[in-house]
Write a protein that holds these residues in place. Sequence first.
Motif, mmCIF file in Angstrom:
data_model
loop_
_atom_site.group_PDB
_atom_site.id
_atom_site.type_symbol
_atom_site.label_atom_id
_atom_site.label_comp_id
_atom_site.label_asym_id
_atom_site.label_seq_id
_atom_site.Cartn_x
_atom_site.Cartn_y
_atom_site.Cartn_z
ATOM 1 N N PRO A 122 0.853 -1.194 0.000
ATOM 2 C CA PRO A 122 0.000 0.000 0.000
ATOM 3 C C PRO A 122 0.889 1.244 0.000
ATOM 4 N N ASP A 123 0.577 2.189 -0.850
ATOM 5 C CA ASP A 123 1.384 3.409 -0.972
ATOM 6 C C ASP A 123 2.821 3.112 -1.379
ATOM 7 N N GLY A 124 3.034 1.946 -1.990
ATOM 8 C CA GLY A 124 4.363 1.611 -2.498
ATOM 9 C C GLY A 124 5.334 1.069 -1.474
ATOM 10 N N LYS A 125 4.902 0.914 -0.218
ATOM 11 C CA LYS A 125 5.783 0.415 0.833
ATOM 12 C C LYS A 125 5.290 -0.943 1.324
ATOM 13 N N ARG A 126 6.247 -1.839 1.578
ATOM 14 C CA ARG A 126 5.898 -3.193 2.012
ATOM 15 C C ARG A 126 5.192 -3.146 3.356
ATOM 16 N N SER A 127 4.034 -3.762 3.414
ATOM 17 C CA SER A 127 3.218 -3.735 4.617
ATOM 18 C C SER A 127 3.545 -4.899 5.550
ATOM 19 N N GLY A 128 3.707 -4.588 6.826
ATOM 20 C CA GLY A 128 3.937 -5.626 7.814
ATOM 21 C C GLY A 128 2.730 -6.513 8.021
#
Length: 477
Positions: free
Chosen positions: A299-305
């Motif tokens: 999401p938003d280009g960042k890897r989600s935990g």
Amino acid sequence: MTANQQTDSTEAVNAREIVGELVRKARKAMNIFIHYDQSQVDEVVQALAWAICKPGNAEELARVAVRDTGLGKYEDKVNKNRRKTMGTLRDLLGAKSVGVIHVDEEKGITEIAKPVGVVAAVVPSTNPAATPLNKAMMALKGRNAIIFSPSPKGATTCQLLIQYIHEELAKIGAPLDLVQSLPAPVNKELSNELIQQCDIVTVTGSANNVRAGQTSGKPNLCVSAGNVVSVVDATANLQEAAHRICLSKIYDYATSCSSDNAVVIEEAVYDEMIGALKKEGGYLCSAEEKALLEQAMWPDGKRSGKTTAKAPEVIAEAAGLQNPAAKEASFFMVEETGIGPGYPFSREKLAVVLAVYKAKDFDDALDITKRILNCQGRGHSCGLHTTDESHIERIGLEMDVCRLLINQAQCYGNGGNFNNGLNFTLSMGGGTWAGNNIGENLSYKHFINITKVSRVIPEVIPTEEDLWGSYFAKYGR
């Protein structure tokens, strides 16, 4: 001085004092340990291994790790804690690491092993028990002391591990301070100070932590991220290949850098191989489902935990996959053609998600694999499922990786296995390809200094003919 500056200064002083006391105790313990002979050192290593393999300990460490990090699968962490430790102990017992370890009478060289010093070990949340224990066994094999810098989420697991280790060290009368950990709450100030005050640094974990170790000015054994690719050629036993890839992909919910992230399949067997992967529990996402999965993972280009190292049903729920088969899958497959920053599935994912590429032939498969590794993972590992010996030689010559596994499950094999010749480790160097100082699997040999004693031997001086004979014959003088 502003309030923030004063706070930063106070924290720096506190970090320096806290770490300084740990290092002082470590050096005091080493002053005792330095006098241990090989059998005593091996007994210490056995004690460390038993600290995690003792009935109940591996289970409790796995339980706390999953509870506090939210990463991985309990049953697999139990297995990893025991299997990696037992394999490492097998490698270490009998190996010489104290005093004279090798004599070459012909060359007049005697090698004497000595400690490297106090080791700073930055360890990841993905393996908060197995990795520190693995490093400790190797470091103490060389009569060093070690201090852990665990991730904040993995700190409770690491502290429990220290408790178990100290119980075993006390049992054999060894100094407890040979193995220590930064106190909670662990932060960057403490970790950076540890790196500065110790003699050698080993980092396994995030890119930021690895960079901190590599730029610390200290000798370092830092290793980079993986992005393992497996090639399936037209001659492979497809069901066996699918089974191995599945085992690697789903183990501990893909917390390991050793897990397959992509598979490149020759077109001639592509459909059949996809079918074999489906039989192993793989779910092939449609284009729409792939988009949903990408949004849930980045999401938003960042890897989600929220989708990192999680159970497949958690990922399916997060992505909103409605097909009942998706909710029952062991892992997900997404067909991919692109490679690079704009194609996140082509990179390391730490999730039970496998990128699938179709290659026209073996030449194309090698080209795709190179491009993926050049994007991320160059130096680490790749695999080939085949029955064609010529393909093994070709991929070995052409691929810039330190480990190439043939017909093996990557996650089980490239960090050492009981059915291959690689030593057991949880830290795999990628050589200069990955910007690492080591290209091997981390081992006890990286934690010893060697004094080479040279004696005079009979002089042998080569003639010009010995040195340039072939050159003169071809080009003249």
